[in-house]
Design a protein around this motif. Structure first.
Motif, PDB file in Angstrom:
ATOM      1  N   TYR A 379      54.337  29.550  22.028  1.00 18.20           N
ATOM      2  CA  TYR A 379      53.308  28.672  22.572  1.00 18.20           C
ATOM      3  C   TYR A 379      51.939  29.354  22.538  1.00 18.20           C
ATOM      4  CZ  TYR A 379      56.470  24.993  24.059  1.00 18.20           C
ATOM      5  OH  TYR A 379      57.363  23.948  24.073  1.00 18.20           O
ATOM      6  N   SER A 380      50.897  28.521  22.421  1.00 12.43           N
ATOM      7  CA  SER A 380      49.558  29.037  22.132  1.00 12.43           C
ATOM      8  C   SER A 380      48.673  29.180  23.358  1.00 12.43           C
ATOM      9  CB  SER A 380      48.868  28.105  21.123  1.00 12.43           C
ATOM     10  OG  SER A 380      48.824  26.764  21.609  1.00 12.43           O
ATOM     11  N   GLY A 381      49.197  28.953  24.544  1.00 10.63           N
ATOM     12  CA  GLY A 381      48.369  29.090  25.733  1.00 10.63           C
ATOM     13  C   GLY A 381      49.107  28.707  26.992  1.00 10.63           C
ATOM     14  N   GLU A 382      48.360  28.516  28.086  1.00  8.85           N
ATOM     15  CA  GLU A 382      48.952  28.234  29.389  1.00  8.85           C
ATOM     16  C   GLU A 382      47.958  27.455  30.245  1.00  8.85           C
ATOM     17  OE1 GLU A 382      51.851  31.970  30.411  1.00  8.85           O
ATOM     18  OE2 GLU A 382      49.701  32.343  30.555  1.00  8.85           O
ATOM     19  N   GLN A 383      48.464  26.935  31.364  1.00  7.71           N
ATOM     20  CA  GLN A 383      47.624  26.321  32.380  1.00  7.71           C
ATOM     21  C   GLN A 383      47.828  27.082  33.681  1.00  7.71           C
ATOM     22  OE1 GLN A 383      48.040  22.088  32.705  1.00  7.71           O
ATOM     23  NE2 GLN A 383      46.645  21.878  34.434  1.00  7.71           N
ATOM     24  N   LEU A 384      46.782  27.173  34.472  1.00  6.31           N
ATOM     25  CA  LEU A 384      46.849  27.931  35.715  1.00  6.31           C
ATOM     26  C   LEU A 384      47.538  27.144  36.820  1.00  6.31           C
ATOM     27  CD1 LEU A 384      43.235  29.323  35.544  1.00  6.31           C
ATOM     28  CD2 LEU A 384      45.327  30.657  35.245  1.00  6.31           C
ATOM     29  N   THR A 385      48.242  27.872  37.677  1.00  6.96           N
ATOM     30  CA  THR A 385      48.886  27.302  38.855  1.00  6.96           C
ATOM     31  C   THR A 385      48.420  28.058  40.098  1.00  6.96           C
ATOM     32  OG1 THR A 385      50.816  28.772  38.829  1.00  6.96           O
ATOM     33  CG2 THR A 385      50.956  26.766  37.504  1.00  6.96           C
ATOM     34  N   LYS A 386      48.557  27.405  41.254  1.00  6.60           N
ATOM     35  CA  LYS A 386      48.232  28.059  42.519  1.00  6.60           C
ATOM     36  C   LYS A 386      49.217  27.598  43.578  1.00  6.60           C
ATOM     37  CE  LYS A 386      44.315  29.169  45.535  1.00  6.60           C
ATOM     38  NZ  LYS A 386      42.854  28.971  45.763  1.00  6.60           N
ATOM     39  N   VAL A 387      49.642  28.524  44.428  1.00  5.10           N
ATOM     40  CA  VAL A 387      50.545  28.191  45.525  1.00  5.10           C
ATOM     41  C   VAL A 387      49.719  27.728  46.712  1.00  5.10           C
ATOM     42  CG1 VAL A 387      52.290  29.038  47.119  1.00  5.10           C
ATOM     43  CG2 VAL A 387      52.276  29.856  44.749  1.00  5.10           C
ATOM     44  N   GLU A 388      49.953  26.489  47.114  1.00  4.69           N
ATOM     45  CA  GLU A 388      49.300  25.914  48.292  1.00  4.69           C
ATOM     46  C   GLU A 388      50.330  25.105  49.055  1.00  4.69           C
ATOM     47  OE1 GLU A 388      44.653  25.379  46.994  1.00  4.69           O
ATOM     48  OE2 GLU A 388      46.036  23.751  46.469  1.00  4.69           O
ATOM     49  N   GLY A 389      50.462  25.371  50.345  1.00  9.67           N
ATOM     50  CA  GLY A 389      51.435  24.652  51.150  1.00  9.67           C
ATOM     51  C   GLY A 389      52.859  24.875  50.682  1.00  9.67           C
ATOM     52  N   SER A 390      53.167  26.106  50.305  1.00 12.48           N
ATOM     53  CA  SER A 390      54.513  26.495  49.847  1.00 12.48           C
ATOM     54  C   SER A 390      54.939  25.758  48.574  1.00 12.48           C
ATOM     55  CB  SER A 390      55.549  26.260  50.956  1.00 12.48           C
ATOM     56  OG  SER A 390      55.222  27.005  52.110  1.00 12.48           O
ATOM     57  N   THR A 391      53.967  25.351  47.770  1.00  9.45           N
ATOM     58  CA  THR A 391      54.247  24.676  46.518  1.00  9.45           C
ATOM     59  C   THR A 391      53.293  25.185  45.450  1.00  9.45           C
ATOM     60  OG1 THR A 391      54.970  22.661  47.658  1.00  9.45           O
ATOM     61  CG2 THR A 391      54.375  22.436  45.346  1.00  9.45           C
ATOM     62  N   ALA A 392      53.838  25.480  44.264  1.00  7.37           N
ATOM     63  CA  ALA A 392      52.995  25.844  43.127  1.00  7.37           C
ATOM     64  C   ALA A 392      52.618  24.576  42.382  1.00  7.37           C
ATOM     65  CB  ALA A 392      53.729  26.802  42.202  1.00  7.37           C
ATOM     66  N   ALA A 393      51.340  24.405  42.092  1.00  7.49           N
ATOM     67  CA  ALA A 393      50.868  23.214  41.388  1.00  7.49           C
ATOM     68  C   ALA A 393      49.810  23.614  40.368  1.00  7.49           C
ATOM     69  CB  ALA A 393      50.292  22.203  42.372  1.00  7.49           C
ATOM     70  N   TYR A 394      49.741  22.838  39.293  1.00  8.73           N
ATOM     71  CA  TYR A 394      48.726  23.075  38.275  1.00  8.73           C
ATOM     72  C   TYR A 394      47.341  22.681  38.788  1.00  8.73           C
ATOM     73  CZ  TYR A 394      51.999  23.928  34.426  1.00  8.73           C
ATOM     74  OH  TYR A 394      52.944  24.458  33.599  1.00  8.73           O
ATOM     75  N   PHE A 395      46.330  23.356  38.257  1.00 11.19           N
ATOM     76  CA  PHE A 395      44.953  22.907  38.444  1.00 11.19           C
ATOM     77  C   PHE A 395      44.188  23.148  37.146  1.00 11.19           C
ATOM     78  CE2 PHE A 395      44.918  27.362  39.708  1.00 11.19           C
ATOM     79  CZ  PHE A 395      43.725  27.864  39.203  1.00 11.19           C
ATOM     80  N   GLY A 396      43.133  22.387  36.952  1.00  8.74           N
ATOM     81  CA  GLY A 396      42.347  22.518  35.739  1.00  8.74           C
ATOM     82  C   GLY A 396      43.070  21.978  34.521  1.00  8.74           C
ATOM     83  N   LYS A 397      42.689  22.462  33.345  1.00 14.49           N
ATOM     84  CA  LYS A 397      43.270  22.054  32.071  1.00 14.49           C
ATOM     85  C   LYS A 397      44.011  23.230  31.436  1.00 14.49           C
ATOM     86  CE  LYS A 397      41.493  17.837  31.663  1.00 14.49           C
ATOM     87  NZ  LYS A 397      42.337  16.628  31.533  1.00 14.49           N
ATOM     88  N   PRO A 398      44.960  22.956  30.536  1.00 13.90           N
ATOM     89  CA  PRO A 398      45.570  24.057  29.784  1.00 13.90           C
ATOM     90  C   PRO A 398      44.525  24.777  28.924  1.00 13.90           C
ATOM     91  CG  PRO A 398      46.850  22.037  29.552  1.00 13.90           C
ATOM     92  CD  PRO A 398      45.546  21.650  30.187  1.00 13.90           C
ATOM     93  N   TYR A 399      44.774  26.042  28.675  1.00 15.86           N
ATOM     94  CA  TYR A 399      43.894  26.837  27.826  1.00 15.86           C
ATOM     95  C   TYR A 399      44.669  27.351  26.614  1.00 15.86           C
ATOM     96  CZ  TYR A 399      40.547  27.095  31.700  1.00 15.86           C
ATOM     97  OH  TYR A 399      39.651  26.797  32.694  1.00 15.86           O
ATOM     98  N   ARG A 400      43.943  27.493  25.510  1.00 12.38           N
ATOM     99  CA  ARG A 400      44.489  28.132  24.317  1.00 12.38           C
ATOM    100  C   ARG A 400      43.562  29.267  23.895  1.00 12.38           C
ATOM    101  NH1 ARG A 400      46.088  24.199  19.498  1.00 12.38           N
ATOM    102  NH2 ARG A 400      43.944  23.468  19.785  1.00 12.38           N
ATOM    103  N   THR A 401      44.151  30.283  23.278  1.00 13.91           N
ATOM    104  CA  THR A 401      43.365  31.357  22.698  1.00 13.91           C
ATOM    105  C   THR A 401      44.247  32.102  21.701  1.00 13.91           C
ATOM    106  OG1 THR A 401      41.908  33.243  23.171  1.00 13.91           O
ATOM    107  CG2 THR A 401      43.908  33.042  24.516  1.00 13.91           C
ATOM    108  N   ASP A 402      43.798  33.268  21.254  1.00 18.47           N
ATOM    109  CA  ASP A 402      44.604  34.087  20.350  1.00 18.47           C
ATOM    110  C   ASP A 402      44.718  35.479  20.939  1.00 18.47           C
ATOM    111  OD1 ASP A 402      42.177  35.399  19.888  1.00 18.47           O
ATOM    112  OD2 ASP A 402      41.815  34.367  17.981  1.00 18.47           O
ATOM    113  N   ASP A 403      45.407  36.381  20.206  1.00 16.19           N
ATOM    114  CA  ASP A 403      45.557  37.736  20.738  1.00 16.19           C
ATOM    115  C   ASP A 403      44.486  38.679  20.192  1.00 16.19           C
ATOM    116  OD1 ASP A 403      46.441  38.040  18.146  1.00 16.19           O
ATOM    117  OD2 ASP A 403      48.512  38.535  18.677  1.00 16.19           O
ATOM    118  N   GLY A 404      43.428  38.095  19.623  1.00 16.64           N
ATOM    119  CA  GLY A 404      42.287  38.872  19.159  1.00 16.64           C
ATOM    120  C   GLY A 404      41.068  38.597  20.015  1.00 16.64           C
ATOM    121  N   ASP A 405      39.925  38.426  19.364  1.00 18.07           N
ATOM    122  CA  ASP A 405      38.683  38.225  20.104  1.00 18.07           C
ATOM    123  C   ASP A 405      38.245  36.764  20.130  1.00 18.07           C
ATOM    124  OD1 ASP A 405      37.992  37.921  17.468  1.00 18.07           O
ATOM    125  OD2 ASP A 405      36.507  39.545  17.426  1.00 18.07           O
ATOM    126  N   GLY A 406      39.185  35.847  19.845  1.00 20.04           N
ATOM    127  CA  GLY A 406      38.876  34.424  19.892  1.00 20.04           C
ATOM    128  C   GLY A 406      38.595  33.963  21.310  1.00 20.04           C
TER     129      GLY A 406
END
Length: 426
Positions: A379-406
């Motif tokens: 997979y080419s990226g991820e989306q951030l999660t945060k634990v709030e109220g004893s539950t992990a939930a996504y926020f924002g948008k997924p991100y993509r990048t590379d393993d270089g300087d992209g």
């Protein structure tokens, strides 16, 4: 149920025979011919194997992955399998010990004669079997680790990753830190192998440096010295490249010494349910933890993929406690079924590799897979999660990048819904 590694005497005999024979069965395994002479393939069945930490320091959470994959295969088998073949999945316990990994993988290949190795887990463990699998021309699919080792198509043409690689992940986590903790002291704890090193490389690619960095080894479940060093250094944010047991240890140990940084955690060590179980009464310490993922979250009951996987879990996985490890395992199973379908009725090892390199797979992932002849990463990226109220939930948008300087960029397309029957169309 998974089969534990319990045939040590038998495998030693097999290894002795293999040594005498040059340790290769490549004459019948290349897949250049037909399925009739391909190991692990009959007219009615295809047999694949894996190594997993069913016990040992990485078993927390991870021991649930392979049974979930097998449950999805059982679901597909009940509908007739793939091209008329049922999928048999041999699961071997390597205890997250590289020496044991080599032993059980050799058993799977030389004694059980599996068609492929699927989703073998761990950076230090799987690295030690790459050359053996290459020599024996065994497809090595969707390794359960984000090491960049799996993306070397020239050196290891049969090996493919699944997870976003750790440098990509490090860049995404560090981008969050840069945007939300500007001016704060950032420190890093990573596993003492490519997992930790690749993650740190991604973090430094965005932040330039960290205030302090420490490592741990899985054989020593004591991170008090590392957390103490971070406290003394005045760290305000700690990025963890840790497996679940050491994520829990780090957060719990920090609390015991009165150290209260913001924790930002690698996906591989951030499953909330696993961590909460590890921490017990101290589970509230997870509040505010930021991590990342690239698959639908287990608590998103409105998501059609979660609805499918919960159905499979109930019917074929003993209704195990449903967490993100189960989502992961079933996502791997779904992808492997697609690969088998694309490889065709005349199933060969080379045909399977060619099918994965051709790409075009879709599934529950929030970002695209990157497979091609030149790119064996997952997979080419991820989306951030945060634990709030004893539950992990996504926020924002997924991100993509590379393993270089992209750059780290947002990805806006939604994943497709699963087919009505939950099985990729043939």
């Amino acid at each position: 149920m998974p089969r534990l590694a319990g045939r040590r005497t038998a495998v030693l005999a097999v290894l002795a025979l293999a040594a005498a024979a040059g340790c290769s069965d490549s004459g019948s395994s290349s897949g250049g011919g037909s399925s009739a002479n391909t190991p692990g393939v009959t007219d009615t069945e295809v047999t694949v194997g894996t190594h997993m930490p069913l016990t040992g320091p990485a078993a927390a959470g991870y021991s649930k992955i392979a049974p979930a994959t097998k449950a999805y295969f059982d679901y597909v088998n009940a509908a007739g399998g793939v091209h008329g073949r049922k999928i048999s999945y041999k699961i071997m316990d390597d205890t997250y010990n590289p020496a044991t990994t080599q032993q059980v993988v050799r058993e799977l290949v030389l004694q059980d004669r599996v068609f492929a190795i699927l989703n073998g887990l761990g950076t230090p463990t799987h690295t030690g079997v790459l050359d053996f699998l290459k020599t024996n021309q065994v497809p090595d699919l969707f390794v359960a680790s984000g090491s960049r080792n799996w993306n070397q198509p020239d050196k290891y043409p049969g090996t493919f990753g699944f997870n976003p690689d750790y440098t990509i992940e490090g860049k995404i986590l560090a981008t969050y830190v840069k945007d939300n903790h500007a001016g704060q002291k950032v420190c890093f704890l990573g596993q003492d192998d490519d997992f930790g090193r690749d993650s740190l490389a991604g973090v430094k690619a965005v932040l330039g440096s960290v205030a302090a960095e420490q490592t741990y080894v899985t054989s020593n479940p004591n991170v008090a010295p590392q957390m103490g060093a971070f406290k003394q250094a005045g760290c305000q944010v700690v990025v963890l490249a840790t497996v679940p047991g050491f994520t829990a240890l780090s957060i719990g140990t920090a609390a015991k010494i009165g150290f209260k940084p913001s924790f930002v955690v690698s996906n591989v060590g951030a499953d909330y349910d696993t961590l909460a179980e590890q921490l017990g009464d101290a589970a509230p310490l997870l509040e505010g933890v930021v991590a990342a993922n690239y698959l639908p979250l287990n608590n998103d009951d409105a998501n059609p993929w979660i609805q499918l996987f919960k159905k499979v879990n109930t019917q074929y996985n003993g209704n195990a406690e449903f967490d993100n490890n189960i989502v992961y395992g079933m996502s791997v199973g779904y992808l492997f079924v697609q690969a088998l379908q694309a490889a065709g009725q005349d199933l060969t090892r080379q045909g399977l590799i060619d099918a994965v390199e051709k790409g075009g797979f879709s599934g529950p992932g929030l970002v695209p897979l990157r497979y091609s002849a030149d790119d064996h990463s997952g997979y080419s990226g991820e989306q951030l999660t945060k634990v709030e109220g004893s539950t992990a939930a996504y926020f924002g948008k997924p991100y993509r990048t590379d393993d270089g300087d992209g750059p780290v960029t947002e990805y806006t397309e939604a994943p497709p819904a699963p087919p009505a029957n939950g099985i990729p169309p043939q």
